[in-house]
Design a protein around this motif. Structure first.
Motif, mmCIF file in Angstrom:
data_model
loop_
_atom_site.group_PDB
_atom_site.id
_atom_site.type_symbol
_atom_site.label_atom_id
_atom_site.label_comp_id
_atom_site.label_asym_id
_atom_site.label_seq_id
_atom_site.Cartn_x
_atom_site.Cartn_y
_atom_site.Cartn_z
ATOM 1 N N LYS A 113 -17.281 28.450 -26.472
ATOM 2 C CA LYS A 113 -18.381 29.366 -26.778
ATOM 3 C C LYS A 113 -18.560 29.562 -28.288
ATOM 4 N N ARG B 48 -21.158 25.466 -31.110
ATOM 5 C CA ARG B 48 -22.353 24.737 -31.544
ATOM 6 C C ARG B 48 -22.988 25.377 -32.781
ATOM 7 N N ASP B 49 -22.678 26.676 -33.000
ATOM 8 C CA ASP B 49 -23.287 27.367 -34.134
ATOM 9 C C ASP B 49 -22.570 27.092 -35.454
ATOM 10 N N GLU C 10 -29.098 24.918 -24.102
ATOM 11 C CA GLU C 10 -28.263 24.385 -25.181
ATOM 12 C C GLU C 10 -28.079 25.417 -26.299
ATOM 13 N N ILE C 11 -29.153 26.098 -26.638
ATOM 14 C CA ILE C 11 -29.084 27.049 -27.745
ATOM 15 C C ILE C 11 -28.308 28.317 -27.366
ATOM 16 N N THR C 12 -28.561 28.809 -26.145
ATOM 17 C CA THR C 12 -27.925 30.075 -25.764
ATOM 18 C C THR C 12 -26.525 29.879 -25.176
ATOM 19 N N GLU C 13 -26.164 28.631 -24.900
ATOM 20 C CA GLU C 13 -24.893 28.306 -24.248
ATOM 21 C C GLU C 13 -24.777 28.961 -22.871
ATOM 22 N N LYS D 124 -30.767 33.269 -33.199
ATOM 23 C CA LYS D 124 -30.939 32.361 -32.051
ATOM 24 C C LYS D 124 -32.381 32.374 -31.565
#
Lengths: 410, 78
Positions: A66, A69-70, B13-16, B38
Motif C-alpha cells: 500500500k 506506487r506513490d 491503479e491510482i487509489t490502490e 490523488k
C-alpha cells in the motif's frame, strides 16, 4: 562542560552487495562485489555496461504494498533502510516521543529520475498532460520527507545535498542537533538510486571506468580509470547515550570525532593539494581526542578515479606522517561502486560491522601497484583484527570533504 | 474493453482499491480515501486518456466512476 556522548543503536542497509546489515557485513568480509551488468535500462549506446545495481530489492517486503506506487525508487530505498534501522534499534515511535526524534538525509541526485520523467512527459504529451503525481517527487527532500511521513517522525527533517560527502555532512548536522540538546535521536540516512539520467550524466562527464581502460572499480590500483556508478541507501539511528541507556537499547558503537571543510577551488576539479580533506581529517581527529596511532583503519573515499585515490593517499600521509604506512586503508567502493551521496552512510554501516565483528573489508580488484598509491590497501582479502576506531573519509571533485570517526563502544 | 471498465482500471491503479471493490457510486473522497493530490492525479489521468482538459469548474462534479463515465459521454456528444 561534560561532552555529551552519542551512540549508534540501529542500522539499516540496502546495498548492491547485500540487503540488510548481516548480509552486507558478510559480503564485505568475503570481499563480494555487487557490481554487475545494468538491468534497469539499456546500456547499448554506452561503452560501459556495469553498475552497482540492487537488482533483488523488493520494497513491499519492508513497507507493504500500500502506498508504494506513490513513491519513487529513492524513497523506497530510503524508507526500507529506515524501517530496518528502526526495527534494529527497537525504537518505538509514538505521540509522546515523536518530537524528540529527527530525520536527516544526505542525497543529491535522488530526485533526478522523477524530474527527468516529468520533463519527458511534458515534452512528449504536452505540458497539460503530464503525470502530476511525479511532481512532488521532483524535490530533493522527497525521500527524507517520506521517511518522516511513513514513520511519523516530527522532530525535524532535513536534507543535506553536498554531493560525495552528503551522508557524513548529514551526520554532522544530526550530531550538532543532539549535542545542543535539541533532540534525543536522529535517523541519519543517505540514498542515491541508479537511473538512466544519472548514468548518462556521469558517463558524459567522462567519469566512468571503461571509457579509457578496463571497466572495473579498482581503487588505488594502477589500472584505475574512473568510477563504476552504484546505488544504495543506509540509515543509522544515533542517539544521546543517556537516552539509549534509559530505553535499554543495544549500543553498537560510539560516534566520535567529525570534521568537514569545503575546497573553494574550481567547479568539478579536485583541489590539487587535497587541503580540504587534510583539514577535515585533522578536525575529526582533534574533535575525537584520539591520537593518530589510535586509528585502526581508514575507510577511504577512493573510488577508482586516478586523481581521487592519489589525493587521498597524499592527504593520509600528510595527516598521519610515517604512521600512514602502518595503517590499513581500504575502499568498499571496489564492491559497491560509487554510490555518491549514499557512500558515506554505507561506509558508516560497514565500519560498525568492522567494530562489531573485528574485520577490515578489503579493496578488491587490486592487481597492479601504483607508485603514487603506496599504503597498505588491504588488497583483495579482508583482515581479521580487533577494530576500535575507524576513520571514514568522504570527498570528491565537488569540493566538499568530510571525515568521521566511529569507535567501539566501551 | 468498455469505457467504464477502462476508467475503473485507471481509478483502481491510482487509489490502490481492487477493481471489484470499485462500485460506480463509491465517492472518491468519502469512500475511497482519496486526498487532493490523488484527486488531481485521477483527473489528470482521465484528461490524458481522452485528450481533453476538464475545466476547473467541472472538477468538483466528478466524485465517482459513474460521474466520470457520464462526463465522457457528454464529451463524445460534443
Amino acid at each position: 562542560m561534560n561532552k555529551r556522548r552519542i551512540v549508534i543503536t540501529g542500522i539499516g542497509v540496502i546495498a548492491p552487495n547485500g540487503i540488510g546489515k548481516e548480509r552486507y557485513w558478510h559480503a564485505l568480509k568475503e570481499g563480494r562485489s555487487g557490481i554487475k551488468p545494468v538491468k534497469r535500462f539499456d546500456t547499448g549506446k554506452f561503452k560501459c555496461k556495469l553498475a552497482g545495481e540492487i537488482d533483488d530489492f523488493k520494497p513491499a517486503i519492508f513497507l507493504g504494498q500500500k502506498g508504494l506506487r506513490d513513491i519513487e525508487r529513492s524513497s523506497r530505498l530510503l524508507c526500507s533502510a529506515a524501517k530496518l534501522a528502526i526495527d534494529d534499534a527497537g525504537l518505538k515511535i509514538n505521540d509522546d516521543n515523536t518530537d524528540d526524534i529527527g530525520v536527516c538525509t544526505g542525497t543529491t541526485l535522488s530526485s533526478l529520475w522523477n524530474f527527468a520523467q516529468f520533463d519527458k512527459e511534458a515534452i512528449q504529451d504536452g505540458p497539460l498532460f503530464t503525470n502530476v503525481a511525479l511532481f512532488p517527487g521532483t524535490v530533493m527532500n522527497a525521500a527524507s520527507s517520506q521517511v518522516s511521513i511513513r514513520f511519523n517522525i516530527q522532530g525535524f527533517n532535513t536534507t543535506i545535498a553536498t554531493g560525495y560527502s552528503s551522508s557524513i555532512d548529514a551526520l554532522k548536522y544530526a550530531i550538532d542537533f543532539i549535542m545542543r540538546g535539541r533532540i534525543k535521536a536522529v535517523l541519519v540516512g543517505g540514498v542515491e538510486s541508479l537511473s538512466l539520467a544519472n548514468y548518462t550524466g556521469f558517463y558524459r562527464l567522462g567519469f566512468f571506468a571503461g571509457i579509457n581502460g578496463e571497466e572495473v572499480s579498482c581503487p588505488f590500483d594502477k589500472r584505475r580509470n574512473g568510477i563504476v556508478l552504484g546505488e544504495g541507501s543506509g540509515v543509522i539511528v544515533i542517539e544521546d547515550e543517556e537516552h539509549a541507556q534509559a530505553r535499554g537499547a543495544r549500543i553498537y558503537a560510539e560516534v566520535n570525532g567529525i570534521g568537514n571543510c569545503f575546497d573553494a577551488y574550481k567547479m568539478g576539479k579536485y583541489e590539487p593539494e587535497a587541503n580540504g580533506l587534510k583539514e577535515s581529517m585533522k578536525k575529526a581527529i582533534s574533535n575525537s581526542g584520539l591520537n593518530i596511532s589510535d586509528i585502526d583503519y581508514v575507510s577511504a573515499s577512493a573510488n577508482s578515479v586516478p586523481m581521487q585515490d592519489k589525493l587521498e593517499t597524499v592527504a593520509l600521509k600528510d595527516v598521519f606522517g610515517r604512521y600512514a604506512y602502518n595503517m590499513p586503508v581500504s575502499s568498499i567502493k571496489s564492491m559497491t561502486g560509487e554510490t555518491f551521496s549514499a557512500g558515506g552512510i554505507l561506509q558508516v554501516a560497514a565500519a560498525v560491522g568492522s567494530t562489531v565483528y573485528g574485520f577490515i573489508p578489503p579493496t578488491i580488484n587490486y592487481k597492479e601497484r601504483d607508485d603514487d598509491c603506496d599504503l597498505d590497501y588491504v588488497a583483495n582479502r579482508s583482515r581479521t583484527v580487533r577494530v576500535n576506531n575507524v576513520l571514514i573519509n568522504n570527498f570528491g571533485p565537488g569540493g566538499s570533504n568530510s571525515s568521521f570517526i566511529i569507535s567501539k563502544y566501551h | 474493453m468498455s469505457i467504464e471498465a477502462e476508467i475503473r482500471e485507471m481509478v483502481s491503479e491510482i487509489t490502490e482499491v481492487p477493481v471489484e471493490k470499485l462500485t460506480p457510486e463509491a465517492d472518491f473522497f468519502k469512500d475511497l480515501n482519496v486526498d487532493s493530490l490523488k484527486a488531481i492525479e485521477i483527473v489528470a489521468a482521465f484528461e490524458k486518456k481522452f485528450r481533453i482538459i476538464v475545466p476547473e469548474n467541472d472538477i468538483p462534479k466528478i466524485r465517482n466512476i459513474s460521474q466520470i463515465v457520464e462526463y465522457t459521454k457528454n464529451i463524445k456528444k460534443d
